[in-house]
Design a protein around this motif. Structure first.
Motif, short mmCIF file in Angstrom:
data_model
loop_
_atom_site.label_atom_id
_atom_site.label_comp_id
_atom_site.label_asym_id
_atom_site.label_seq_id
_atom_site.Cartn_x
_atom_site.Cartn_y
_atom_site.Cartn_z
N GLN A 155 26.07 37.49 41.51
CA GLN A 155 24.98 36.71 41.15
C GLN A 155 24.40 36.67 42.60
N LYS A 156 25.65 36.21 43.27
CA LYS A 156 24.80 35.66 43.98
C LYS A 156 23.99 37.30 45.34
N TYR A 157 25.03 38.69 44.93
CA TYR A 157 24.22 39.68 45.77
C TYR A 157 23.61 40.04 44.80
N GLY A 158 22.79 39.57 43.69
CA GLY A 158 21.43 40.15 43.34
C GLY A 158 21.64 40.75 42.30
N TYR A 159 23.10 40.85 41.41
CA TYR A 159 23.45 42.04 40.52
C TYR A 159 23.07 40.54 39.13
N LEU B 154 23.65 50.31 52.81
CA LEU B 154 23.69 48.97 52.69
C LEU B 154 24.29 48.84 51.57
N TYR B 155 24.25 49.31 50.22
CA TYR B 155 24.92 48.96 48.87
C TYR B 155 26.53 48.67 48.95
N GLU C 144 27.35 45.70 51.25
CA GLU C 144 27.56 44.31 50.47
C GLU C 144 28.86 44.63 49.96
N GLN D 163 31.74 43.33 51.22
CA GLN D 163 31.52 42.17 51.12
C GLN D 163 31.82 41.01 50.05
N LYS E 7 29.66 43.81 62.52
CA LYS E 7 28.95 42.67 63.04
C LYS E 7 28.98 41.66 61.85
N LEU E 8 28.74 41.74 61.60
CA LEU E 8 28.91 40.72 60.47
C LEU E 8 30.15 39.77 59.93
N GLY E 9 31.24 40.86 59.83
CA GLY E 9 32.11 40.08 60.23
C GLY E 9 32.72 39.54 58.48
N LYS F 116 35.33 37.02 55.74
CA LYS F 116 35.56 35.69 55.57
C LYS F 116 37.28 36.13 55.63
#
Lengths: 455, 455
Positions: free
Chosen positions: B33-37, B157-158, B161, B164, B279-281, B283
């Motif tokens: 949900q945090k990723y918009g799914y 972009l997907y 993400e 991520q 670039k984003l790294g 966790k």
């Protein structure tokens, strides 16, 4: 190619429906847990022998059976085939079936795992069940049941807490005008006893159950038709005019049932629940004695519950005490009491009355508009920050026309859209559009995150 | 009567397991949900025509079929019966089947509801699936899949993400030593192209896939056996020694695949993901190119993902990009990319490494001991206060021996027990026993609630 479809009586749930249903189930779940009930789950399939014969002939017919795998015809019943006897044939080609309710699987579970459970065992279970019923409005072939039961104790404290649990869940769901109806199977037995026609209990309760619909005269007529004698009917009549407070009803019942030990026990149990609830108070619901309540007469042995709201025809919850649920699987004398929330009916009420809270924190809260590769790369860093702050957010995947991107935000109900172009990248001040008010303002990512997490 | 049981390959989940599984699913769900799914659900049963022919012959065999209801034999295939052809017979007595995975139902869903969805459509789905596989350790006939997909966009972009998202979920679950392996179907195509034997792509990837197990020489042998020519093999060889940073691997691949447009496109796509993630790294996880990764070769068209941890043999997640998922249902050219978490495998890892947080706030936190009717009545009022404060709590249902009541608290893992006798009722100072330390202390209900809600 024609559009694909799903079997009749089943449903797909789209995101907007899922978010609503999850809210409903979450509300029920958290109340169950607050009262010390813990979750279990059982498999969708049970052995045929576990399910068959537990729901009557009609129930057996409505159970979905699963074909054995492989070359199952080698073991098929030739005689049943020759006689075109589908029922008999089934048992030779199918060993498993889909669960028909949560009660029988729960009884099977308790017996199977009796040595692993702490008794009294308080469990809840929220899972779909399947019935090959004729589909119609509000009746599905796949639907959810939400049950809480405690087995291994006959304490009336559980009846009290289950009344509170009905009240808590339905209050939290903001369902208005809720009445929790309560009766006691022992009172029904007592009534049949004092009439001198104890064997006619089913006929009596079926008739009395119609009081609301056909009135006192109608019930008397029905009792006569069902062969209940005039003396018996005279003894039943006082029931029709039972009114007033729960206290005064208890007093009248004590007089009326003075000759029936079982009946008096039922009144005593009822009084215990009334007194406790009177003292504790309910948040919103009314608790009301209803002598016409006779659901599950063949398995309930004490309290019987049914919950109604003026906003739905028919009950939205039910329940009661049973003394031998697990007996069918060989574990005798385990008293239990349980309740069930009619999730699909309650869902209908929530939809009709639009009782949902604001779900924007569950769905996406922020959309980053995509103005091109460079801007998107910049936004990925911002997006990482909002997500790390726990804010549901996303970026539009391509540099599409502004109108299209805004429509996407609209369709998905996203309340905030962030626009980042050259200016914004240079200053670090993002342009944030509030999709509800249409207002635009400039702020840093830190401020945006603060605003949204404080909401 | 023998103890009842469940069909082989299925599982009951007891409370302690459910609480763990809910934690797992909740962690995945909240990241999705945090990723918009957004969530969807589809029915357990699909029409036979939706499922059959989508998973190959073996898959068709492993789908659980549901017998038609009623007098189904009247429509049964006489010829199939006579020939004892179970397969043919099935299609005459069964119109529905249990879903085999979430992918095909999702494709059906997208096509069926295409006019109700906002594209790109980001959905997640966490539901059980059923397969008539031979049960064995870690392989069940009913198990859960947790999928997130986005269809209607070919934006890379997907891919970024989703990498991520793997990292986020597995980091939140505290699973150590995670590697996200990535490959690209276009690179595999490119390799086959530069060897001049593009039609042998499957043979090549099957052989290369064994590099880890059988080493360079083994793979060369296998390639020869599969009829790949010596020139081709020479061109493949540099793959075996691809090492170093993702950046240097990309550089080598660009040289190696210089003659294949498709191959270069694959490297470019791969580089986009690497650069963004660099670039984003991440966790915790490592992102690693793995040319041997060839899962789902017949439907993946771009990125291919697989996630491993050194604590589990085999992958714990997978995914990839597909260009024609919905084509089978008549909606062409809808590109999508998706990932799947192997819930039951991850559950095994969590259990093996005992990675669970403290669940005492989910299970019951407080048990009121029952010393008799009067004390119980008094405790009901206190219980109402703790529950209203959101503390999961309960009262023992009867005045049983102290030892029995304490055992109940122990068995259920309840951390605090409240003892209320005459003294406590007179002073309002409850005796609270900490079940972990054995310590007893006196406090008012207000203090108890404060202590527990501040925890």
């Amino acid at each position: 190619m024609s559009k694909p479809s799903i079997p009749k009586g089943t449903r797909d749930f789209l995101p907007v429906q899922m978010v609503r249903r999850n809210y409903l189930f979450e509300t029920i779940r958290s109340a169950f847990q607050k009262y010390g009930y813990l979750p279990i789950e059982t498999p969708a399939m049970e052995k045929m022998s576990t399910l068959m014969g537990k729901y009557g002939e009609e129930g057996d017919r409505l159970i979905f059976k699963i074909l054995n795998s492989g070359d199952y015809l080698t073991k098929a019943n030739e005689a049943a085939w020759a006689a075109k006897n589908s029922n008999q044939f089934t048992s030779s080609v199918s060993e498993k079936a889909l669960r028909y309710d949560l009660t029988v699987p729960f009884a099977r579970f308790v017996v199977q795992h009796q040595n692993e459970l702490a008794f009294p065992f308080k469990r809840y279970q929220i899972q779909p069940v399947w019935r090959a019923d004729r589909p119609q409005k509000g009746r599905y072939r796949e639907f959810f049941q939400c049950d809480a039961d405690v087995v291994g104790s006959d304490s009336l404290l559980y009846e009290v807490e289950l009344v509170q649990l009905f009240d808590e869940v339905l209050t939290n769901l903001r369902i208005p005008d809720v009445t929790i109806k309560i009766n006691n199977r022992k009172i029904l037995t007592g009534i049949a006893e004092i009439t001198g026609e104890a064997d006619k209990i089913v006929d009596m309760t079926v008739a009395i159950d119609k009081l609301d619909k056909i009135g006192e005269e109608g019930v008397v007529g029905e009792l006569q038709e069902r062969g209940i004698g005039a003396t018996a009917i005279e003894k039943i009549k006082p029931l029709f005019t039972l009114t007033g407070s729960n206290e005064s009803i208890v007093a009248s019942m004590n007089v009326m049932l003075a000759e029936s030990e079982t009946g008096l026990k039922g009144v005593e149990e009822l009084k215990f629940v009334f007194d406790a609830i009177e003292k504790l108070g309910l948040k919103q619901a009314k608790l009301q004695f209803d002598v016409t309540l006779a659901r599950g007469l063949n398995y309930y042995t004490g309290a019987i519950f049914e919950v109604v709201t003026s906003h739905f025809r028919g009950s939205i919850c039910g329940g009661g005490r049973y003394d031998d649920l697990t007996g069918i699987f060989g574990l005798k004398n385990l008293s239990g009491v349980g309740i069930s929330f009619g999730a699909d009916r309650i869902y209908d009420v929530l939809n009709d009355l639009e009782l949902y809270p604001d779900f924007s924190s569950i769905t996406t809260q922020v959309l980053f508009v995509n103005f091109g590769d460079q801007e998107a790369a910049y936004c990925l860093g911002l997006l990482q920050q909002t997500r790390n702050a726990g804010i549901n957010s996303e970026i539009y995947p391509s540099n599409a026309k502004m109108k299209k991107q805004m429509k996407y935000a609209d369709d998905k109900g996203i309340p905030f859209v962030v626009l980042v172009g050259d200016n914004e990248m240079a200053t670090g001040e993002l342009t944030v559009k509030n999709m509800t008010t249409g207002e635009q303002s400039n702020m840093t990512i830190t401020t945006l995150i603060e605003n949204l997490t404080n909401e």
